[in-house]
Design a protein around this motif. Structure first.
Motif, mmCIF file in Angstrom:
data_model
loop_
_atom_site.group_PDB
_atom_site.id
_atom_site.type_symbol
_atom_site.label_atom_id
_atom_site.label_comp_id
_atom_site.label_asym_id
_atom_site.label_seq_id
_atom_site.Cartn_x
_atom_site.Cartn_y
_atom_site.Cartn_z
ATOM 1 N N ALA A 1 -11.088 6.695 2.441
ATOM 2 C CA ALA A 1 -10.835 5.378 3.032
ATOM 3 C C ALA A 1 -11.925 4.947 4.011
ATOM 4 C CB ALA A 1 -9.478 5.386 3.743
ATOM 5 N N ARG A 2 -12.683 5.879 4.546
ATOM 6 C CA ARG A 2 -13.695 5.543 5.563
ATOM 7 C C ARG A 2 -14.724 4.499 5.126
ATOM 8 N NH1 ARG A 2 -14.136 11.388 7.895
ATOM 9 N NH2 ARG A 2 -12.286 11.313 9.217
ATOM 10 N N LEU B 1 -10.664 -2.742 6.219
ATOM 11 C CA LEU B 1 -9.330 -2.403 6.720
ATOM 12 C C LEU B 1 -9.126 -2.932 8.136
ATOM 13 C CD1 LEU B 1 -9.113 1.240 5.375
ATOM 14 C CD2 LEU B 1 -7.746 -0.710 4.599
ATOM 15 N N LEU C 1 -8.790 7.451 9.410
ATOM 16 C CA LEU C 1 -8.941 7.286 7.970
ATOM 17 C C LEU C 1 -9.450 8.565 7.330
ATOM 18 C CD1 LEU C 1 -10.737 3.808 8.037
ATOM 19 C CD2 LEU C 1 -8.288 4.272 7.827
ATOM 20 N N TYR D 1 0.796 -1.234 0.000
ATOM 21 C CA TYR D 1 0.000 0.000 0.000
ATOM 22 C C TYR D 1 0.827 1.282 0.000
ATOM 23 C CZ TYR D 1 -3.522 -3.384 1.370
ATOM 24 O OH TYR D 1 -4.336 -4.469 1.422
ATOM 25 N N GLY E 1 -4.676 8.363 2.731
ATOM 26 C CA GLY E 1 -5.947 8.117 3.394
ATOM 27 C C GLY E 1 -5.870 7.483 4.762
ATOM 28 N N VAL E 2 -4.660 7.275 5.300
ATOM 29 C CA VAL E 2 -4.544 6.657 6.624
ATOM 30 C C VAL E 2 -3.366 7.255 7.388
ATOM 31 C CG1 VAL E 2 -3.105 4.733 5.831
ATOM 32 C CG2 VAL E 2 -4.493 4.473 7.878
ATOM 33 N N PHE F 1 -14.235 1.934 3.621
ATOM 34 C CA PHE F 1 -13.572 0.639 3.692
ATOM 35 C C PHE F 1 -13.106 0.313 5.108
ATOM 36 C CE2 PHE F 1 -12.923 2.486 -0.506
ATOM 37 C CZ PHE F 1 -13.540 1.520 -1.290
ATOM 38 N N ARG F 2 -13.635 1.035 6.086
ATOM 39 C CA ARG F 2 -13.203 0.876 7.475
ATOM 40 C C ARG F 2 -13.277 -0.570 7.951
ATOM 41 N NH1 ARG F 2 -15.229 -0.319 12.031
ATOM 42 N NH2 ARG F 2 -14.371 0.428 13.978
#
Length: 94
Positions: free
Chosen positions: A71-72, A78, A67, A32, A49-50, A74-75
């Motif tokens: 990206a949120r 992740l 996040l 990543y 994004g993190v 996909f919390r």
């Protein structure tokens, strides 16, 4: 408040847990492009994004991450992936 917050016990001692954290960080970097650096017993990570850290203790590790907006959604995914990688690294240290 972080978007991801989890703690895992271990029996590796602080040095073993640091080596396990380094192994996780290496995989994150390769997959990543997440950068990491140690600050005391905290491995700080940052990528697109993190932003977060993995705090190493003698008997447990704690991962916290915030996040970005993209990206949120996909919390949960992740969170599961971090759990899986952390459990793998702590049970089979590098």
């Amino acid at each position: 408040m972080p978007d991801i917050d989890l703690t895992r016990p271990h029996t590796l001692g602080r040095d073993g847990a640091r080596r396990a954290a380094d192994a996780v960080a290496a995989r994150l970097k390769d997959e990543y492009r997440i950068r990491s650096e140690w600050s005391g017993d905290q491995l700080r990570v940052r990528g697109a994004g993190v932003k977060g850290e993995l705090a190493v203790g003698e008997h447990d590790v704690r991962v916290t991450a915030s996040l970005g907006l993209l990206a949120r959604p996909f919390r949960n995914q992740l969170h599961r992936e971090i759990e899986r990688e952390l459990d793998r690294a702590l049970s089979h240290p590098a």
